[in-house]
Design a protein around this motif. Structure first.
Motif, PDB file in Angstrom:
ATOM      1  N   LEU A  63     -57.734  27.654  40.312  1.00 48.90           N
ATOM      2  CA  LEU A  63     -57.512  27.313  38.822  1.00 48.90           C
ATOM      3  C   LEU A  63     -58.789  27.690  37.979  1.00 48.90           C
ATOM      4  O   LEU A  63     -58.485  27.330  36.737  1.00 48.90           O
ATOM      5  N   ARG A  64     -59.817  27.973  38.751  1.00 48.78           N
ATOM      6  CA  ARG A  64     -60.801  28.492  37.913  1.00 48.78           C
ATOM      7  C   ARG A  64     -60.059  29.852  36.915  1.00 48.78           C
ATOM      8  O   ARG A  64     -60.824  29.883  36.027  1.00 48.78           O
ATOM      9  N   LEU A  65     -59.444  30.494  37.436  1.00 45.74           N
ATOM     10  CA  LEU A  65     -58.911  31.720  36.789  1.00 45.74           C
ATOM     11  C   LEU A  65     -57.570  31.536  35.932  1.00 45.74           C
ATOM     12  O   LEU A  65     -56.849  30.645  36.175  1.00 45.74           O
ATOM     13  N   PRO A  66     -58.141  31.853  34.508  1.00 43.37           N
ATOM     14  CA  PRO A  66     -57.074  31.374  33.559  1.00 43.37           C
ATOM     15  C   PRO A  66     -55.672  31.550  33.697  1.00 43.37           C
ATOM     16  O   PRO A  66     -54.600  30.709  33.223  1.00 43.37           O
ATOM     17  N   GLU A  67     -55.379  32.656  34.406  1.00 41.36           N
ATOM     18  CA  GLU A  67     -53.839  32.997  34.452  1.00 41.36           C
ATOM     19  C   GLU A  67     -53.095  32.130  35.694  1.00 41.36           C
ATOM     20  O   GLU A  67     -51.930  32.150  35.796  1.00 41.36           O
ATOM     21  N   ASN A  68     -53.824  31.383  36.293  1.00 41.58           N
ATOM     22  CA  ASN A  68     -53.172  30.737  37.418  1.00 41.58           C
ATOM     23  C   ASN A  68     -52.377  29.539  37.184  1.00 41.58           C
ATOM     24  O   ASN A  68     -51.594  28.984  37.874  1.00 41.58           O
ATOM     25  N   ALA A  69     -52.722  28.695  36.091  1.00 40.36           N
ATOM     26  CA  ALA A  69     -52.361  27.578  35.760  1.00 40.36           C
ATOM     27  C   ALA A  69     -50.733  27.929  35.375  1.00 40.36           C
ATOM     28  O   ALA A  69     -49.662  27.341  35.931  1.00 40.36           O
ATOM     29  N   ASN A  88     -53.754  15.932  38.514  1.00 43.47           N
ATOM     30  CA  ASN A  88     -55.097  16.988  38.444  1.00 43.47           C
ATOM     31  C   ASN A  88     -56.172  16.215  39.086  1.00 43.47           C
ATOM     32  O   ASN A  88     -56.704  15.368  38.585  1.00 43.47           O
ATOM     33  N   ILE A  89     -56.416  16.817  40.301  1.00 44.32           N
ATOM     34  CA  ILE A  89     -57.550  16.207  40.968  1.00 44.32           C
ATOM     35  C   ILE A  89     -58.497  17.299  41.712  1.00 44.32           C
ATOM     36  O   ILE A  89     -59.558  16.893  41.524  1.00 44.32           O
ATOM     37  N   ALA A  90     -58.256  18.642  41.488  1.00 46.78           N
ATOM     38  CA  ALA A  90     -59.064  19.548  41.721  1.00 46.78           C
ATOM     39  C   ALA A  90     -60.149  19.833  40.947  1.00 46.78           C
ATOM     40  O   ALA A  90     -60.118  19.362  39.866  1.00 46.78           O
ATOM     41  N   ASP A 108     -69.264  26.719  36.463  1.00 47.46           N
ATOM     42  CA  ASP A 108     -68.436  26.656  37.522  1.00 47.46           C
ATOM     43  C   ASP A 108     -67.592  25.094  37.373  1.00 47.46           C
ATOM     44  O   ASP A 108     -66.432  25.154  37.733  1.00 47.46           O
ATOM     45  N   GLY A 109     -68.478  24.185  37.193  1.00 49.97           N
ATOM     46  CA  GLY A 109     -67.924  22.609  37.210  1.00 49.97           C
ATOM     47  C   GLY A 109     -66.733  22.539  36.059  1.00 49.97           C
ATOM     48  O   GLY A 109     -65.797  21.868  36.170  1.00 49.97           O
ATOM     49  N   LEU A 110     -67.182  23.312  34.931  1.00 46.36           N
ATOM     50  CA  LEU A 110     -66.279  23.032  33.892  1.00 46.36           C
ATOM     51  C   LEU A 110     -65.275  23.872  34.036  1.00 46.36           C
ATOM     52  O   LEU A 110     -63.777  23.649  33.719  1.00 46.36           O
ATOM     53  N   SER A 111     -65.123  25.049  34.830  1.00 47.28           N
ATOM     54  CA  SER A 111     -63.846  25.919  34.757  1.00 47.28           C
ATOM     55  C   SER A 111     -62.848  25.518  35.673  1.00 47.28           C
ATOM     56  O   SER A 111     -61.829  25.613  35.381  1.00 47.28           O
ATOM     57  N   MET A 112     -63.677  24.828  36.648  1.00 53.07           N
ATOM     58  CA  MET A 112     -62.118  24.227  37.654  1.00 53.07           C
ATOM     59  C   MET A 112     -61.831  22.832  37.013  1.00 53.07           C
ATOM     60  O   MET A 112     -60.579  22.457  36.666  1.00 53.07           O
ATOM     61  N   GLY A 116     -59.519  23.962  34.177  1.00 51.13           N
ATOM     62  CA  GLY A 116     -58.349  24.168  35.205  1.00 51.13           C
ATOM     63  C   GLY A 116     -57.431  23.002  34.815  1.00 51.13           C
ATOM     64  O   GLY A 116     -55.955  23.416  34.938  1.00 51.13           O
ATOM     65  N   ALA A 117     -57.800  21.894  34.783  1.00 46.45           N
ATOM     66  CA  ALA A 117     -57.088  20.837  34.383  1.00 46.45           C
ATOM     67  C   ALA A 117     -56.315  20.948  32.914  1.00 46.45           C
ATOM     68  O   ALA A 117     -54.712  20.596  32.799  1.00 46.45           O
ATOM     69  N   ARG A 118     -57.178  21.142  32.027  1.00 51.16           N
ATOM     70  CA  ARG A 118     -56.488  21.302  30.639  1.00 51.16           C
ATOM     71  C   ARG A 118     -55.592  22.211  30.667  1.00 51.16           C
ATOM     72  O   ARG A 118     -54.288  22.117  29.928  1.00 51.16           O
ATOM     73  N   ARG A 119     -55.661  23.536  31.193  1.00 54.97           N
ATOM     74  CA  ARG A 119     -54.666  24.667  31.305  1.00 54.97           C
ATOM     75  C   ARG A 119     -53.294  24.316  31.876  1.00 54.97           C
ATOM     76  O   ARG A 119     -52.182  24.606  31.515  1.00 54.97           O
ATOM     77  N   LEU A 120     -53.661  23.644  33.178  1.00 56.42           N
ATOM     78  CA  LEU A 120     -52.364  23.382  33.853  1.00 56.42           C
ATOM     79  C   LEU A 120     -51.463  22.204  33.158  1.00 56.42           C
ATOM     80  O   LEU A 120     -50.340  22.257  33.094  1.00 56.42           O
ATOM     81  N   ALA A 121     -52.215  21.197  32.343  1.00 57.64           N
ATOM     82  CA  ALA A 121     -51.568  20.238  31.758  1.00 57.64           C
ATOM     83  C   ALA A 121     -50.618  21.038  30.548  1.00 57.64           C
ATOM     84  O   ALA A 121     -49.546  20.750  30.181  1.00 57.64           O
ATOM     85  N   LEU A 122     -51.128  21.975  29.900  1.00 55.55           N
ATOM     86  CA  LEU A 122     -50.692  22.656  28.794  1.00 55.55           C
ATOM     87  C   LEU A 122     -49.465  23.486  29.310  1.00 55.55           C
ATOM     88  O   LEU A 122     -48.531  23.369  28.479  1.00 55.55           O
ATOM     89  N   ALA A 123     -49.581  24.106  30.551  1.00 54.55           N
ATOM     90  CA  ALA A 123     -48.693  24.965  30.811  1.00 54.55           C
ATOM     91  C   ALA A 123     -47.357  24.167  31.424  1.00 54.55           C
ATOM     92  O   ALA A 123     -46.404  24.463  31.119  1.00 54.55           O
ATOM     93  N   ALA A 124     -47.434  23.137  31.789  1.00 50.17           N
ATOM     94  CA  ALA A 124     -46.767  22.058  32.335  1.00 50.17           C
ATOM     95  C   ALA A 124     -45.862  21.322  31.314  1.00 50.17           C
ATOM     96  O   ALA A 124     -44.883  20.599  31.486  1.00 50.17           O
TER      97      ALA A 124
END
Length: 258
Positions: A63-69, A88-90, A108-112, A116-124
């Motif tokens: 989930l560090r990769l923007p497209e994966n969310a 979101n736990i990762a 690295d800490g921010l990206s995951m 990662g959590a922000r993008r997944l929340a938006l996508a879902a």
């Protein structure tokens, strides 16, 4: 009447609190979509759910990769047609002193954990809006007590808590409940490895080091991943239908502030 497959997405589901949460939520949901980077560890976690009679959908994605969310959400939507909750736990964050943290470690800490959590929340979000579902962000007790020793951890946790509150505000409009969970010291594999290093440096057994570390933190004991998983299960259940925008702290009393 056609049965709808109630589905939850859990990130960081290959170990620790994420695995415990996925196993617990398999009792409440028809399908647990499990996201983590390690395909082998994820397969082991999914097998545990299936052996207990549940259904799992393992998705090895970074989930560090923007497209994966968006890819995760698309895979889950294709499998079930709905998403009822996202947890979101990762997000392992570097545990280093403020003066030693590099830009790469901050990124690295921010990206995951954050992006990662922000993008997944938006996508879902459109699916959660449709199901009137629930969203959880994993912060941490350190959000309320920043320190130089855990600068990235405490700073990113504080940002996650603020992000959760912002999503909760939008959720009041869209009918999505959003809360954050702030665990304290929990006996995850990563934590136990840290304790083992602590013990070796001081000539202690791991058991004595656990007691010593807990005493220094002013708590009776460390928490267990299953205890955090139970709190998350409550937070996304109908029993917590009127709870949103709340930071749920479970840390054994370590945080002394109100």
């Amino acid at each position: 009447m056609v049965h709808q497959t109630r589905t939850v997405i859990v990130t960081g589901a290959s170990r620790g609190i994420g695995r415990a949460t996925a196993l617990r939520l398999a009792e409440d949901f028809d399908l647990v979509a499990m996201v983590a980077r390690s395909e082998d560890a994820l397969a082991d976690s999914a097998s545990m759910i299936e052996q207990a009679g549940g259904r799992a959908l393992p998705l090895a994605r970074d989930l560090r990769l923007p497209e994966n969310a968006a890819a995760v959400v698309a895979a889950v939507a294709e499998a079930t047609g709905r998403i009822d909750a996202v947890v979101n736990i990762a997000g392992a964050v570097p545990q280093a002193n403020l003066m030693a943290l590099s830009d790469d470690e901050w990124d690295d800490g921010l990206s995951m954990k954050f992006h990662g959590a922000r993008r997944l929340a938006l996508a879902a979000w459109p699916h959660l809006k449709q199901s009137q579902g629930a969203l959880i962000f994993m912060s941490g007790a350190t959000a309320a007590a920043p320190s130089a020793a855990l600068a990235a951890v405490s700073t990113i946790n504080a940002a996650i808590s603020a992000l959760a509150k912002a999503f909760a505000d939008q959720g009041l409009i869209d009918g999505v409940r959003v809360n954050s969970v702030l665990p304290g010291a929990v006996t995850t594999g990563r934590r136990l490895a840290m304790i083992a290093r602590y013990a070796a440096a001081r000539g202690l057994s791991v058991e004595d080091a656990l007691l010593h570390y807990a005493s220094e933190a002013g708590i009776a004991r460390f928490g267990e991943p299953d205890e955090i998983a139970e709190l998350i299960a409550f937070a996304i259940s109908p029993a917590a239908a009127w709870m949103t925008g709340t930071a749920l702290r479970m840390d054994g009393g370590e945080t002394r502030a109100i």
